[in-house]
Design an enzyme around this catalytic site. Structure first.
Site, short mmCIF file in Angstrom:
data_model
loop_
_atom_site.label_atom_id
_atom_site.label_comp_id
_atom_site.label_asym_id
_atom_site.label_seq_id
_atom_site.Cartn_x
_atom_site.Cartn_y
_atom_site.Cartn_z
N ALA A 142 1.74 40.92 14.61
CA ALA A 142 3.26 40.90 14.80
C ALA A 142 3.64 39.96 15.71
CB ALA A 142 3.82 42.57 15.35
N ARG A 165 9.09 31.95 12.87
CA ARG A 165 9.26 30.51 12.26
C ARG A 165 8.68 29.40 13.25
NH1 ARG A 165 9.52 31.07 7.23
NH2 ARG A 165 10.39 29.09 7.06
N ASN A 179 6.14 44.20 2.71
CA ASN A 179 6.25 43.16 4.01
C ASN A 179 6.09 41.79 3.22
OD1 ASN A 179 6.42 41.42 5.90
ND2 ASN A 179 5.16 42.89 7.12
N TYR A 218 0.27 34.97 4.41
CA TYR A 218 -1.25 35.14 4.09
C TYR A 218 -1.90 34.34 2.95
CZ TYR A 218 -0.70 38.67 7.77
OH TYR A 218 -0.57 39.32 8.94
#
Length: 108
Positions: free
Chosen positions: A38, A45, A76, A83
């Protein structure tokens, strides 16, 4: 962010690994698992999540592994997009997984 080595259940293995095998006899060797990655909203960004992933992958290589598994919530979308960009792919969905909830003061 955490990376640890854990044992996979046959239900969590990629279909390609199970093809032609009895799931109960499938390779359930330990593999590194990246979880709880997280980044605080104020720091997003900026490439931090990508750098954390790459660091975890490097650590897994140092441990002698050639792959890293990760856990991400199905809804998410931003994380899943990242990913995929980094080369990860879906191999299993844990329908019974608990959804984590942030505690007091968590996240910022």
């Amino acid at each position: 962010c955490a990376i640890e080595v854990g044992r996979l259940s046959p239900a969590a293995l990629d279909e390609n690994r199970l093809r032609g095998q009895n799931p109960l006899e499938a390779d359930v060797a330990e593999r590194p698992l990246l979880s709880s990655l997280a980044v605080s909203p104020d720091w997003r960004r900026r490439g931090l999540a990508q750098r954390l992933c790459r660091e975890a992958e490097g650590l897994a290589r140092e441990w002698g592994y050639d792959e890293v598994l990760l856990k991400v919530e199905r809804d998410n979308r931003r994380a899943r997009k990242l990913y995929r960009k980094l080369g990860y792919r879906d191999v299993a969905v844990d329908a019974g997984a608990e959804r984590p909830e942030a505690g007091p003061g968590g996240g910022r």
